[in-house]
Design an enzyme around this catalytic site. Structure first.
Site, short mmCIF file in Angstrom:
data_model
loop_
_atom_site.label_atom_id
_atom_site.label_comp_id
_atom_site.label_asym_id
_atom_site.label_seq_id
_atom_site.Cartn_x
_atom_site.Cartn_y
_atom_site.Cartn_z
N ASP A 315 0.81 -1.22 0.00
CA ASP A 315 0.00 0.00 0.00
C ASP A 315 0.84 1.27 0.00
O ASP A 315 2.02 1.26 0.37
CB ASP A 315 -0.87 0.04 1.26
N TYR A 406 -6.86 2.62 6.26
CA TYR A 406 -7.11 2.13 7.62
C TYR A 406 -8.14 1.00 7.66
O TYR A 406 -8.61 0.62 8.71
CB TYR A 406 -7.57 3.29 8.55
N HIS A 459 3.67 -2.32 3.08
CA HIS A 459 3.79 -0.98 2.50
C HIS A 459 5.14 -0.86 1.80
O HIS A 459 6.18 -0.95 2.47
CB HIS A 459 3.66 0.08 3.59
NI NI Z 1 -2.59 2.99 3.35
#
Ligand code: NI
Length: 525
Positions: A315, A406, A459
């Site tokens: 992400d 989130y 991430h």
């Molecule tokens: Ni994010």
């Protein structure tokens, strides 16, 4: 899975006013005949001309290293229409109107309108957009329309080209990527283009995706010419660049349409007109479209009990080290899904294109990473539409999946994503890699949570995650897992629905209620 136009754009704004300027083109001058009377060049005149020069074809016109140029004056009764916009972006777009070619007119109107909408949606600093047209082939009931666009935003001005191919007998208009026979041929053409590119071109940025091969045509000799937009493969100050591939090398790579286009572009034009309305029920839309790459690999079936699938998801990127991650994924023939956000897409468009070209899934993680449950429905839509437009402009791909920042979603988010055709993807394994910047810890969490059907959250903007990923990918491969995209894992998804993993598809236990649990929201996921 792939769609050629950004459908989310079509419904968006009523700002288009069509101004039909049926003005006769400057090029379409009324000819003064020998008797001094004005008349449009017509077929009878052509026939008379033909008796003088029997079967000798006219030479095609144009520069030797550029696409053939057809003078609109040689096309009977061509006019043009102008689209004007009164939104935030000042736009002025013109396109040709040929008699008996209504499907082409409709296609151009729709496509150029979507281009303007995508430009506006993708660029918060969008200012002006203009497009002009030319013809690069008009023969044998085939018409090549080359659109030159100039877009200006807070970063400056960029010029680009798109070339469309209209077949009068089917009424279909094709993108330039369809001049090539298939993905293998586009891969081969891409290698030739890399070899023949000028020194200013970054070879690694030349990729076999539809968005880069959206303006392909032929010079008067039949050599293939590929045009890249400003900044796509070379520094912005180089402007648009083009690459010529010799006819002998390009010919074996062409589709039937490509051969027909080449032939049409290599003879001169005189008194061209489309022969009539297209036959009704022909449909070529199921043909392969090279450069539009599915995130689903037909050789992997995650519903097969023998196949253990894991979806690695990254992400908030892409980031500066994402190319390194792509190298490792390639080494293990592994696929991943990248949930991208707005600014990183604009900063790393070539990484987005590369990930797409290599079979990874690109998915929407919003423009600015807000908690969507705190926004109005229009606000949610704007967040998603911007990234949808950005990725479409860079790749030609329309994303099917989104991940709410989130993991926070509600009925309003569900309604908007349903309307936009996006499924909501959460996760089943959280590596907490944003919090613990410790590669071995991240790797152990990912590997500890890995199981058949898992969706693992990471991430790619963190160096420690890139470091961990080398081990994760190597170890999952050693354990016999197949690393797949989320769409590969889930199969067909339902827009608006929320998914946490790929297990329900495979297991038959309907009482497994764990799927409904919301993971706790992370500050950075
Ligand atoms: Ni994010």
């Amino acid at each position: 899975m792939n769609k050629q136009s950004p459908r989310t754009m079509a419904t968006r704004r009523p700002l288009v006013t069509v101004v039909v300027a049926v003005a006769v083109l400057a090029g379409l001058v009324l000819l003064i005949t020998q008797s001094g009377v004005f008349s449009v060049l017509d077929p009878a005149e052509n026939a008379a001309h033909g008796t003088e020069e029997e079967n000798a074809p006219l030479p095609a016109t144009g520069e030797p290293d550029r696409l053939t140029v057809v003078d609109p004056a040689d096309v009977v009764d061509v006019t043009e229409e102008t689209l004007s916009y009164d939104g935030d972006v000042s736009a002025d777009v013109t396109y040709p109107v040929l008699p008996d070619a209504e499907p082409l007119t409709d296609f151009l109107s729709r496509t150029l309108d979507a281009d303007v909408a995508a430009f506006e949606a993708a660029n918060p600093g969008a200012e002006t957009y203009s497009a002009e047209w030319g013809l690069t082939a008009a023969n044998d009931d085939l018409v090549g329309v080359r659109v030159t666009s100039t877009e200006t935003d807070s970063e400056g001005s960029r010029e680009g080209h798109s070339t469309y191919w209209y077949e009068a007998d089917t009424g279909l208009t094709h993108g330039s990527n369809e001049l090539v026979a298939g993905q293998d041929e586009l891969d081969r053409l891409n290698a030739l283009v890399r070899e023949r590119s000028p020194e200013t071109v970054d070879g690694a940025a030349v990729l076999p995706v539809a968005a880069l091969y959206d303006s392909v045509g032929f010079n008067p000799d039949g050599d293939l010419v590929v045009e890249f937009d400003t900044g796509q493969v070379a520094p912005v100050d180089e402007g648009p660049v083009h690459v010529v591939v010799d006819r002998e090398e390009a010919d074996p790579l062409l589709s039937d349409l490509g051969v027909r286009a080449r032939d049409a572009a290599t003879v001169g034009v005189e008194s061209f007109s489309v022969s009539g309305p297209p036959e009704a029920d022909k449909d070529g839309s199921t043909e392969e479209r090279p450069g539009l790459i599915s995130p689903v690999d037909d050789t992997v079936d995650c519903s097969d009990p023998e196949t253990r699938c894991v979806a690695l998801t990254y992400d908030d990127g892409p980031g500066g080290r994402t190319p390194e991650l792509l190298d490792t994924l390639a080494e293990y023939d592994a696929r991943a899904t990248f949930f991208v956000t707005g600014v990183p897409v604009l900063e790393h468009p070539r990484t987005v294109r590369r990930a797409y070209a290599e079979g990874h899934e690109i998915a929407n993680h919003t423009l600015g990473h807000p908690d969507l449950t705190g926004l109005s429905r229009d606000g949610v839509r704007d967040e998603l539409e911007t990234v949808q437009a950005q990725v479409f402009r860079e790749t030609g791909y329309t994303m099917d999946l989104m991940r709410p920042p989130y993991g926070a979603t509600d009925d309003g988010v569900a309604a908007v994503t349903e309307d936009m055709g996006l499924a909501q993807i959460i996760w089943s394994v959280d590596t907490l890699d944003w919090k613990d910047r410790d590669a071995s810890l991240v790797a152990s969490r990912a590997l500890g949570g890995a199981s058949d059907g898992a969706i693992i959250l990471m991430h790619d903007i963190h160096g420690t995650t890139i470091d961990a990923s080398h081990e994760i990918i190597r170890e999952l491969d050693a354990r016999g897992y197949t690393m797949v995209t989320v769409s590969q894992l889930l199969g067909t998804t339902t827009p608006g629905a929320t998914y946490h993993d790929g297990r329900p598809e495979k297991k038959e236990d309907p009482e497994d209620g764990s799927d409904g649990q919301e993971p706790a929201g992370d500050p950075e996921d």
